[in-house]
Design a protein around this motif. Structure first.
Motif, PDB file in Angstrom:
ATOM      1  N   ASP A 310      -9.652   1.510  -6.008  1.00  0.00           N
ATOM      2  CA  ASP A 310      -8.819   2.586  -5.479  1.00  0.00           C
ATOM      3  C   ASP A 310      -8.638   3.623  -6.529  1.00  0.00           C
ATOM      4  O   ASP A 310      -7.653   4.654  -5.874  1.00  0.00           O
ATOM      5  N   LEU A 311      -9.282   4.019  -7.228  1.00  0.00           N
ATOM      6  CA  LEU A 311      -8.915   5.179  -8.166  1.00  0.00           C
ATOM      7  C   LEU A 311      -9.305   6.612  -7.478  1.00  0.00           C
ATOM      8  O   LEU A 311     -10.349   6.617  -6.671  1.00  0.00           O
ATOM      9  N   GLU A 312      -8.279   7.625  -7.356  1.00  0.00           N
ATOM     10  CA  GLU A 312      -8.566   9.117  -6.980  1.00  0.00           C
ATOM     11  C   GLU A 312      -9.608   9.681  -7.775  1.00  0.00           C
ATOM     12  O   GLU A 312      -9.785   9.487  -8.917  1.00  0.00           O
ATOM     13  N   PRO A 313     -10.320  10.583  -7.457  1.00  0.00           N
ATOM     14  CA  PRO A 313     -11.267  11.342  -7.865  1.00  0.00           C
ATOM     15  C   PRO A 313     -10.799  11.667  -9.335  1.00  0.00           C
ATOM     16  O   PRO A 313     -11.512  11.636 -10.293  1.00  0.00           O
ATOM     17  N   ARG A 317     -11.981  10.841 -13.292  1.00  0.00           N
ATOM     18  CA  ARG A 317     -12.659  11.572 -14.360  1.00  0.00           C
ATOM     19  C   ARG A 317     -11.952  11.372 -15.571  1.00  0.00           C
ATOM     20  O   ARG A 317     -12.390  11.496 -16.604  1.00  0.00           O
ATOM     21  N   ARG A 318     -10.412  11.260 -15.366  1.00  0.00           N
ATOM     22  CA  ARG A 318      -9.569  11.036 -16.665  1.00  0.00           C
ATOM     23  C   ARG A 318     -10.002   9.750 -17.238  1.00  0.00           C
ATOM     24  O   ARG A 318     -10.060   9.681 -18.602  1.00  0.00           O
ATOM     25  N   LEU A 319     -10.277   8.784 -16.516  1.00  0.00           N
ATOM     26  CA  LEU A 319     -10.717   7.601 -16.958  1.00  0.00           C
ATOM     27  C   LEU A 319     -11.993   7.573 -17.937  1.00  0.00           C
ATOM     28  O   LEU A 319     -12.010   6.979 -19.025  1.00  0.00           O
ATOM     29  N   PHE A 334     -16.970   3.382 -11.567  1.00  0.00           N
ATOM     30  CA  PHE A 334     -17.413   3.069 -10.007  1.00  0.00           C
ATOM     31  C   PHE A 334     -16.207   2.500  -9.419  1.00  0.00           C
ATOM     32  O   PHE A 334     -15.651   1.728  -9.966  1.00  0.00           O
ATOM     33  N   VAL A 335     -15.948   3.222  -8.325  1.00  0.00           N
ATOM     34  CA  VAL A 335     -14.835   2.907  -7.386  1.00  0.00           C
ATOM     35  C   VAL A 335     -15.318   2.395  -6.046  1.00  0.00           C
ATOM     36  O   VAL A 335     -16.237   3.294  -5.312  1.00  0.00           O
ATOM     37  N   GLY A 336     -14.834   1.420  -5.470  1.00  0.00           N
ATOM     38  CA  GLY A 336     -15.309   0.852  -4.254  1.00  0.00           C
ATOM     39  C   GLY A 336     -15.571  -0.673  -4.241  1.00  0.00           C
ATOM     40  O   GLY A 336     -15.148  -1.310  -4.999  1.00  0.00           O
ATOM     41  N   TYR A 342     -19.765   2.799  -3.495  1.00  0.00           N
ATOM     42  CA  TYR A 342     -19.173   3.064  -4.480  1.00  0.00           C
ATOM     43  C   TYR A 342     -19.268   4.533  -4.788  1.00  0.00           C
ATOM     44  O   TYR A 342     -20.211   5.069  -4.343  1.00  0.00           O
ATOM     45  N   ARG A 343     -18.046   5.333  -4.951  1.00  0.00           N
ATOM     46  CA  ARG A 343     -18.130   6.562  -5.771  1.00  0.00           C
ATOM     47  C   ARG A 343     -18.315   6.418  -7.006  1.00  0.00           C
ATOM     48  O   ARG A 343     -17.869   5.361  -7.658  1.00  0.00           O
ATOM     49  N   TYR A 344     -18.928   7.173  -7.836  1.00  0.00           N
ATOM     50  CA  TYR A 344     -18.947   7.198  -9.467  1.00  0.00           C
ATOM     51  C   TYR A 344     -18.993   8.386  -9.971  1.00  0.00           C
ATOM     52  O   TYR A 344     -19.177   9.658  -9.574  1.00  0.00           O
ATOM     53  N   VAL A 345     -18.546   8.418 -11.186  1.00  0.00           N
ATOM     54  CA  VAL A 345     -18.525   9.411 -12.049  1.00  0.00           C
ATOM     55  C   VAL A 345     -19.568   9.040 -13.588  1.00  0.00           C
ATOM     56  O   VAL A 345     -19.150   7.790 -13.630  1.00  0.00           O
TER      57      VAL A 345
END
Length: 395
Positions: A310-313, A317-319, A334-336, A342-345
């Motif tokens: 459940d991390l916010e966008p 990015r900070r992580l 990856f979040v989901g 999953y959403r990812y950066v």
């Protein structure tokens, strides 16, 4: 074919009538027929409001239209229901008719007051099943609308007469009245109050007989619209129904906040303050969690793959910015979950890597849609966690 006698012009409170069938013809719909009578109490669509609803000999009337003075009723039937010359019994949905008359006469009162006090013209009117809107060619604020609402309801309480008639052309020429069109003949005038003290307007629709029948006029909301203002209004039974809905909403909120109904706004402000404090506390805790997550990462010369639910966008990015310092190649956050996706950066652990060159490969391997710059990619993926981890191990 001769023009239909408009019984609603003579008596707006006529809800049942007898008439002779002049024609009954099939429509394009095999389950309906177009019926023309010598006279009708059904008001056809026009003047900003829909057609009356009801029945002819028990058959549902689904539409009523007028053309060249001939009023056509569309009735539901699988076979031709009537013969020419047959006498039929018509019955209106009286609750709907009276509800619309309350709204339409209420609109005339409001429009008359606005025109008299501000000179603004009513340039649009719609009487729907759930909403009534009035458009004016000038701007009004809430304070002005409150004053207009007060005056309108004083007119309601006064039980003023409402008169509708067709003046002779000579009399019409001498009569001051509101009208959207430049009319010269067959003009029906609706007058509210003695000598039109409240309003006098050209109108084809049925109206109540006196303003007391309206019960209540409430200007609910307004917006700036096409250089003027659009007002949303409720009258009579609709105003009562609207009050009941709002009462239910307020009483439910009051009970949930354990306050009196007239203290709901104060209770809401208190909750907003408490919510803002909790948001700040949560934000601080999540920031500490990011640091702990980053500190727990074991450095590697290879690639890293981190998961959360459940991390916010901005938190992702900070992580990522902390984590890329502990890897030598690719780092993904990856979040989901496997069910939702999953959403990812994705970042890089070394400036020699140009992530854009890997975009197609990543999208194909992770069933993903995304892109970005040489330093960071972002998007969404439908691959499972196991598939994502396996791919990052191969990088």
């Amino acid at each position: 074919m001769k023009q239909t006698i408009r019984l609603f012009d003579e008596n707006s409170h006529l809800y049942t009538f007898e008439a002779t069938v002049l024609s009954c013809k099939p429509t394009a719909d095999p389950h309906s027929f177009a019926v023309v009578l010598d006279a009708t109490a059904f008001f056809p669509e026009g003047g900003g409001q829909g057609a009356d609803r009801g029945t002819l000999e028990g058959l549902t009337v689904i539409d009523v239209q007028e053309a060249n003075g001939i009023i056509t009723h569309t009735v539901c039937a699988d076979a031709c229901p009537f013969t020419e010359g047959q006498t039929v019994h018509g019955e209106l949905d009286r609750a709907l008719r009276h509800e619309r008359m309350q709204c339409h006469t209420g609109e005339h009162i409001v429009s008359g007051i606005i025109h008299r006090r501000f000179g603004f013209r009513n340039v649009g009117f719609h009487l729907g099943d759930d909403d009534v809107t009035l458009d004016f060619d000038g701007v009004l604020d809430r304070a002005a609308l409150d004053d207009i609402e007060e005056e309108a309801n004083r007119a309601v309480v006064a039980c003023l007469p409402v008169r509708a008639w067709y003046p002779d052309p000579e009399d019409l020429a001498k009569l001051p009245y509101r009208a959207k069109l430049d009319l010269t003949e067959d003009v029906r005038i609706v007058e509210i109050g003695e000598d039109g003290s409240i309003d006098r307007c050209a109108c084809c629709a049925p109206h109540v007989s006196n303003t007391g029948e309206i019960g209540l006029i409430k200007l609910v909301d307004f917006i700036h619209y096409k250089g003027g203002v659009r007002i949303h209004m409720h009258c009579g039974v609709r105003a009562l129904a609207d009050y009941r809905r709002r009462y239910t909403a307020v009483s439910t909120m009051a009970a949930a906040m354990s306050v009196k109904q007239d203290e709901v706004v104060a209770g809401f402000d208190r909750l907003q303050g408490e919510l803002e404090e909790k948001k700040q506390t949560i934000s601080a805790l999540r920031g500490r969690l990011e640091v702990l997550m980053a500190d727990a990462i074991v450095p590697t010369e290879g690639s890293l793959c981190l998961f959360d639910t459940d991390l916010e966008p901005i938190e992702m990015r900070r992580l990522l910015n902390r984590a890329v310092e502990k890897c030598g190649r690719f780092c993904g956050v990856f979040v989901g979950d496997d069910e939702r996706g999953y959403r990812y950066v994705i970042g890089r652990g070394t400036p020699e890597l140009d992530l854009r060159a890997y975009t197609k490969e990543i999208n194909a391997a992770l069933s993903a849609r995304g892109g970005g710059s040489s330093e960071m990619l972002q998007g969404s993926a439908t691959a499972t966690r196991a598939q994502i981890e396996a791919f990052f191990e191969s990088l």
